[in-house]
Motif scaffolding. Structure first.
Motif, PDB file in Angstrom:
ATOM      1  N   LEU A  55      31.872  96.427  49.883  1.00 30.45           N
ATOM      2  CA  LEU A  55      32.678  95.507  50.686  1.00 30.45           C
ATOM      3  C   LEU A  55      33.854  94.972  49.880  1.00 30.45           C
ATOM      4  O   LEU A  55      34.979  94.884  50.380  1.00 30.45           O
ATOM      5  N   ILE A  56      33.618  94.650  48.635  1.00 27.93           N
ATOM      6  CA  ILE A  56      34.698  94.147  47.772  1.00 27.93           C
ATOM      7  C   ILE A  56      35.751  95.225  47.553  1.00 27.93           C
ATOM      8  O   ILE A  56      36.950  94.956  47.569  1.00 27.93           O
ATOM      9  N   LYS A  57      35.300  96.493  47.363  1.00 28.84           N
ATOM     10  CA  LYS A  57      36.247  97.591  47.180  1.00 28.84           C
ATOM     11  C   LYS A  57      37.131  97.773  48.410  1.00 28.84           C
ATOM     12  O   LYS A  57      38.341  97.948  48.316  1.00 28.84           O
ATOM     13  N   VAL A  58      36.511  97.697  49.595  1.00 28.85           N
ATOM     14  CA  VAL A  58      37.263  97.864  50.840  1.00 28.85           C
ATOM     15  C   VAL A  58      38.222  96.695  51.019  1.00 28.85           C
ATOM     16  O   VAL A  58      39.384  96.881  51.448  1.00 28.85           O
ATOM     17  N   ALA A  59      37.793  95.496  50.675  1.00 33.28           N
ATOM     18  CA  ALA A  59      38.667  94.321  50.831  1.00 33.28           C
ATOM     19  C   ALA A  59      39.858  94.406  49.883  1.00 33.28           C
ATOM     20  O   ALA A  59      40.964  93.967  50.235  1.00 33.28           O
ATOM     21  N   LYS A  60      39.666  94.963  48.683  1.00 35.33           N
ATOM     22  CA  LYS A  60      40.775  95.085  47.737  1.00 35.33           C
ATOM     23  C   LYS A  60      41.795  96.134  48.185  1.00 35.33           C
ATOM     24  O   LYS A  60      42.972  96.024  47.894  1.00 35.33           O
ATOM     25  N   ASP A  61      41.325  97.182  48.860  1.00 30.33           N
ATOM     26  CA  ASP A  61      42.216  98.253  49.283  1.00 30.33           C
ATOM     27  C   ASP A  61      43.152  97.814  50.394  1.00 30.33           C
ATOM     28  O   ASP A  61      44.213  98.376  50.587  1.00 30.33           O
ATOM     29  N   ASP A  62      42.756  96.810  51.151  1.00 39.96           N
ATOM     30  CA  ASP A  62      43.601  96.360  52.280  1.00 39.96           C
ATOM     31  C   ASP A  62      44.805  95.652  51.839  1.00 39.96           C
ATOM     32  O   ASP A  62      45.275  95.111  51.103  1.00 39.96           O
TER      33      ASP A  62
END
Length: 62
Positions: A55-62
């Motif tokens: 979830l943190i990885k996906v949030a950083k990519d946005d």
């Protein structure tokens, strides 16, 4: 004269009743249930951490 012995195999038959009951008051069973609960808790903790990291990885990519 040679001492030749024939090899005989021994097999044991163990019968297990089809309707075996589990005594939940047995201390051994209680310990196994406790250990199983611990393993499940650790597994679920690992899954939670993995999902949190994703979830943190996906949030950083946005």
């Amino acid at each position: 004269m040679s001492n030749s012995k024939s090899v005989q195999s021994v097999s044991a038959i163990v019968e297990v009743p089809v309707t075996s009951t589990i005594d939940l008051t047995n201390p051994t069973m209680i310990k196994l249930i406790e250990q199983g609960g611990t393993v499940v808790t650790v597994f679920l903790g690992c899954v939670f951490l993995y999902l949190l990291i994703e979830l943190i990885k996906v949030a950083k990519d946005d």
